[in-house]
Design a protein around this motif. Sequence first.
Motif, PDB file in Angstrom:
ATOM      1  N   ALA A 142      58.337  24.226 -15.150  1.00 25.15           N
ATOM      2  CA  ALA A 142      57.759  25.046 -16.218  1.00 25.15           C
ATOM      3  C   ALA A 142      58.722  26.178 -16.612  1.00 25.15           C
ATOM      4  O   ALA A 142      58.299  27.221 -17.099  1.00 25.15           O
ATOM      5  N   ASN A 143      60.011  25.934 -16.448  1.00 29.22           N
ATOM      6  CA  ASN A 143      61.016  26.922 -16.876  1.00 29.22           C
ATOM      7  C   ASN A 143      60.775  27.363 -18.322  1.00 29.22           C
ATOM      8  O   ASN A 143      60.998  28.525 -18.680  1.00 29.22           O
TER       9      ASN A 143
ATOM     10  N   ARG B 258      53.433  34.448 -15.487  1.00 34.46           N
ATOM     11  CA  ARG B 258      54.009  35.262 -16.565  1.00 34.46           C
ATOM     12  C   ARG B 258      53.046  36.391 -16.963  1.00 34.46           C
ATOM     13  O   ARG B 258      53.461  37.527 -17.184  1.00 34.46           O
ATOM     14  N   ASP B 259      51.737  36.083 -17.009  1.00 32.21           N
ATOM     15  CA  ASP B 259      50.754  37.127 -17.363  1.00 32.21           C
ATOM     16  C   ASP B 259      50.722  38.233 -16.306  1.00 32.21           C
ATOM     17  O   ASP B 259      50.542  39.408 -16.637  1.00 32.21           O
ATOM     18  N   GLU B 260      50.892  37.853 -15.054  1.00 37.09           N
ATOM     19  CA  GLU B 260      50.923  38.866 -13.987  1.00 37.09           C
ATOM     20  C   GLU B 260      52.145  39.777 -14.141  1.00 37.09           C
ATOM     21  O   GLU B 260      52.069  40.978 -13.893  1.00 37.09           O
ATOM     22  N   ILE B 261      53.257  39.188 -14.548  1.00 30.17           N
ATOM     23  CA  ILE B 261      54.458  40.015 -14.798  1.00 30.17           C
ATOM     24  C   ILE B 261      54.162  40.972 -15.956  1.00 30.17           C
ATOM     25  O   ILE B 261      54.488  42.165 -15.895  1.00 30.17           O
TER      26      ILE B 261
ATOM     27  N   LEU C 191      50.006  27.237 -14.247  1.00 26.37           N
ATOM     28  CA  LEU C 191      50.300  28.156 -13.138  1.00 26.37           C
ATOM     29  C   LEU C 191      51.391  29.149 -13.524  1.00 26.37           C
ATOM     30  O   LEU C 191      51.346  30.324 -13.156  1.00 26.37           O
ATOM     31  N   THR C 192      52.373  28.657 -14.265  1.00 28.02           N
ATOM     32  CA  THR C 192      53.487  29.530 -14.643  1.00 28.02           C
ATOM     33  C   THR C 192      53.058  30.536 -15.708  1.00 28.02           C
ATOM     34  O   THR C 192      53.528  31.677 -15.714  1.00 28.02           O
TER      35      THR C 192
ATOM     36  N   ASP D  37      62.370  31.555  -9.925  1.00 29.24           N
ATOM     37  CA  ASP D  37      61.628  30.290  -9.934  1.00 29.24           C
ATOM     38  C   ASP D  37      60.416  30.304 -10.867  1.00 29.24           C
ATOM     39  O   ASP D  37      59.688  31.291 -10.970  1.00 29.24           O
ATOM     40  N   SER D  38      60.227  29.145 -11.516  1.00 26.42           N
ATOM     41  CA  SER D  38      58.952  28.911 -12.186  1.00 26.42           C
ATOM     42  C   SER D  38      58.070  28.128 -11.216  1.00 26.42           C
ATOM     43  O   SER D  38      58.438  27.933 -10.057  1.00 26.42           O
TER      44      SER D  38
END
Length: 309
Positions: free
Chosen positions: A87-88, A61-64, A56-57, A49-50
Amino acid sequence: MGEQDTIPTWEPGVKQLAPNVYAYIQSRATWFWNNAGFIVGAEYVIVIDSLATVGLTEEFRDEIRNITDKPVRYLINTHHHGDHIWANHVFSGATIISHSYCRREATETPMMDPGLLNAVFTEFDFGGIAVTPADITFDSRLTLHVDGREVRLIHLGPGHTAGDLLVHLPEEGIVFPGDLIFLYSTPLGMEGSFAGWLKNLDTVAAMDSRIYVPGHGPVCDVEGLNQCRDYLLLVLREAKERYGKGMTPDEAARDIPLGPFRQWPDRERILANVERLWREFRGEDPTTSKLDLAEVFMRMAAMAQAGEL
Ligand SMILES: [Zn+2]
């Protein structure tokens, strides 16, 4: 006892569930605050999920990226609701996978106007949201084989929507059920089937997993699943009684005692749930007998504002 006393707080952010398996949890479980997840393989990442907005997405992504620099190869959408797909495109280059109904709804239903969303949900910036539909769809089951482990994508029939999928990691005993589980967040059944949702939760419980990552709310064990199930059972039972008495959905929504669930945020969702249930009681199919969502949203908002529930 105060309104908030039975709603715990929880730690937001990345939460490691098992080696290489993570949940991304929001601190809130109200409109448009949804959870996500990711699995880090030897060569690539799978994202589940986005989020509702590009900003927010991007944070997600930055956390990943803080954990791995491997590319995101697959993005799984658990269902078509905007908070899970809008936000896919932040994961550009990823191959998107969903249930075929999810793709159809995403592409055929006009997207909500970002300007209107910004006006109503002022804490978010919906600028730049878009529909990026799945590249791969399936109808029943699809299994990804990641470093010798199975990541099972399973559709159990109409539940929260008609096109839900859950992600099951059998070896780790982890389920990402999408919005089949809401915890400390009023379940929203405006597009699915209550009878189906309850049956699906029984099937999920029988998978005997240790950990569930609700679409909205904190990571839980089967007790969290049961709380969601209890809400659905209560609403189904109370609604049926009032349907039998000839009440309108509005009358029933105001009349149903929510018990402990009165303290879960967004309790006005009872109106959308009852609207769906009236159709379900008449034997109508959720894929063809749809609610006018904009109209129901307006009535829910009016009900919440007037403090009628
Ligand atoms: Zn949803």
